[in-house]
Design an enzyme around this catalytic site. Structure first.
Site, PDB file in Angstrom:
ATOM      1  N   THR A 108      44.136  43.330  42.766  1.00  0.00           N
ATOM      2  CA  THR A 108      42.817  43.705  43.392  1.00  0.00           C
ATOM      3  C   THR A 108      41.643  42.459  43.410  1.00  0.00           C
ATOM      4  OG1 THR A 108      41.877  44.583  41.386  1.00  0.00           O
ATOM      5  CG2 THR A 108      43.262  45.988  43.022  1.00  0.00           C
ATOM      6  N   ASP A 200      44.341  27.989  36.847  1.00  0.00           N
ATOM      7  CA  ASP A 200      43.852  28.963  36.044  1.00  0.00           C
ATOM      8  C   ASP A 200      43.427  28.354  34.722  1.00  0.00           C
ATOM      9  OD1 ASP A 200      44.110  31.032  33.708  1.00  0.00           O
ATOM     10  OD2 ASP A 200      45.003  32.239  35.406  1.00  0.00           O
ATOM     11  N   ASP A 203      44.681  29.838  31.309  1.00  0.00           N
ATOM     12  CA  ASP A 203      46.069  29.103  31.090  1.00  0.00           C
ATOM     13  C   ASP A 203      46.154  27.701  30.887  1.00  0.00           C
ATOM     14  OD1 ASP A 203      47.178  31.577  31.515  1.00  0.00           O
ATOM     15  OD2 ASP A 203      47.997  31.442  33.615  1.00  0.00           O
TER      16      ASP A 203
HETATM   17  C1  PRP Z   1      39.229  33.829  35.024  1.00  0.00           C
HETATM   18  C2  PRP Z   1      38.026  33.003  35.003  1.00  0.00           C
HETATM   19  C3  PRP Z   1      36.916  34.137  34.954  1.00  0.00           C
HETATM   20  C4  PRP Z   1      37.386  34.865  36.279  1.00  0.00           C
HETATM   21  C5  PRP Z   1      36.836  34.025  37.613  1.00  0.00           C
HETATM   22  O1  PRP Z   1      39.615  34.526  34.304  1.00  0.00           O
HETATM   23  O2  PRP Z   1      38.062  32.348  33.571  1.00  0.00           O
HETATM   24  O3  PRP Z   1      36.705  34.876  34.053  1.00  0.00           O
HETATM   25  O4  PRP Z   1      38.759  34.562  36.426  1.00  0.00           O
HETATM   26  O5  PRP Z   1      37.313  35.076  38.581  1.00  0.00           O
HETATM   27  P1  PRP Z   1      36.112  35.684  39.423  1.00  0.00           P
HETATM   28  O6  PRP Z   1      34.749  34.910  39.754  1.00  0.00           O
HETATM   29  O7  PRP Z   1      36.876  36.214  40.763  1.00  0.00           O
HETATM   30  O8  PRP Z   1      35.748  37.061  38.717  1.00  0.00           O
HETATM   31  P2  PRP Z   1      41.005  35.613  34.128  1.00  0.00           P
HETATM   32  O9  PRP Z   1      40.706  36.880  34.656  1.00  0.00           O
HETATM   33  O10 PRP Z   1      42.289  34.612  34.827  1.00  0.00           O
HETATM   34  O11 PRP Z   1      41.073  35.733  32.406  1.00  0.00           O
HETATM   35  P3  PRP Z   1      41.472  34.679  31.414  1.00  0.00           P
HETATM   36  O12 PRP Z   1      40.167  33.702  31.171  1.00  0.00           O
HETATM   37  O13 PRP Z   1      41.638  35.665  30.247  1.00  0.00           O
HETATM   38  O14 PRP Z   1      42.585  33.631  31.888  1.00  0.00           O
HETATM   39  N1  URA Z   2      40.238  32.009  37.649  1.00  0.00           N
HETATM   40  C1  URA Z   2      40.494  30.796  37.423  1.00  0.00           C
HETATM   41  O1  URA Z   2      40.893  30.569  36.379  1.00  0.00           O
HETATM   42  N2  URA Z   2      40.584  29.763  38.424  1.00  0.00           N
HETATM   43  C2  URA Z   2      40.335  30.052  39.790  1.00  0.00           C
HETATM   44  O2  URA Z   2      40.511  29.197  40.488  1.00  0.00           O
HETATM   45  C3  URA Z   2      39.775  31.362  40.050  1.00  0.00           C
HETATM   46  C4  URA Z   2      39.550  32.352  38.807  1.00  0.00           C
END
Ligand code: PRP
Ligand code: URA
Length: 209
Positions: A108, A200, A203
């Site tokens: 989602t 990401d 990651d």
């Molecule tokens: C990533 C990033 C933000 C989010 C941004 O986190 O660090 O928190 O996505 O996306 P948005 O603006 O669409 O909400 P992620 O959910 O991948 O988690 P992580 O940091 O644990 O990898």
């Molecule tokens: N979260 C990430 O880490 N990278 C993106 O480009 C979008 C969401």
């Protein structure tokens, strides 16, 4: 409406370009994010008010200036926001640190909350929410809402790379919050990843993929 500050500094832009490269590994990615966070923090704190204090130098008495008023808290959005904490702490060593855990549902693209631990007096502080990526803006918007429910009134959002969609969402949901980013990228792809972005962030920071 909150102001969108794009911090266009050659040192930051150069470091961000290295971070974006596919071949940059976790060790360099972490170090560069740390350095950029400190540099961005310098700009974000540019308008913080000073107050006059009376001091004695070894030579004379003088009226000097020091930072006044609100104390600060740094709130990283887990996981990737963790990479921006130390850079800010090197500027403001006495800041408290709260943590908000959110992950994006891969289907989602909506944020799911899994952790929240904030300083007891958070409502009395200037709170800097940090997360490298502002994609749809869902995670940052939810984190800010959680802080407002705890009574916080003075919030700034600091991200590395933004997408227009994310900036728009924050400005609509939270018109009182200024946004600080190092670059505004072009758009989101079908997986809601920032294009060109850097992939990401969590990651790459922690070497989990
Ligand atoms: C990533 C990033 C933000 C989010 C941004 O986190 O660090 O928190 O996505 O996306 P948005 O603006 O669409 O909400 P992620 O959910 O991948 O988690 P992580 O940091 O644990 O990898
Ligand atoms: N979260 C990430 O880490 N990278 C993106 O480009 C979008 C969401």
């Amino acid at each position: 409406m909150g102001i969108l500050h794009v911090i266009n500094h050659p040192m930051i832009t150069h470091k961000l370009t290295i971070m974006r490269k596919t071949e940059t590994g976790s060790k360099d990615f972490r170090q560069l994010l740390d350095e950029i966070s400190m540099l961005m923090g310098y700009e974000l704190t540019r308008d913080i008010p000073l107050e006059e204090v009376e001091i004695d130098t070894p030579v004379a008495h003088m009226t000097a200036k020091m930072i006044s008023g609100k104390k600060m808290a740094i709130v990283p959005i887990l996981r990737a926001g963790l990479g921006m904490v130390d850079g800010l702490l090197s500027l403001v060593p006495v800041a408290k640190v709260g943590h908000i855990g959110l992950y994006r549902d891969p289907r989602t693209h909506l944020p799911v909350e899994y952790y929240c631990k904030l300083p007891a007096d958070i409502e009395d502080r200037l709170v800097i929410v940090v997360d490298p990526m502002l994609a749809t803006g869902g995670s940052a918007s939810d984190a800010i809402t959680m802080l407002k429910k705890r009574g916080v009134t003075n919030i700034r959002l600091m991200c590395l790379v933004g997408a227009p969609e994310g900036a728009k969402k924050i400005q609509e949901d939270h018109p009182d919050v200024d946004i600080y980013i190092a670059a505004m990228d072009d758009h989101l792809n079908e997986h809601a990843y920032i294009v060109p972005g850097l992939g990401d962030a969590g990651d790459r920071l922690f070497g989990t993929k």
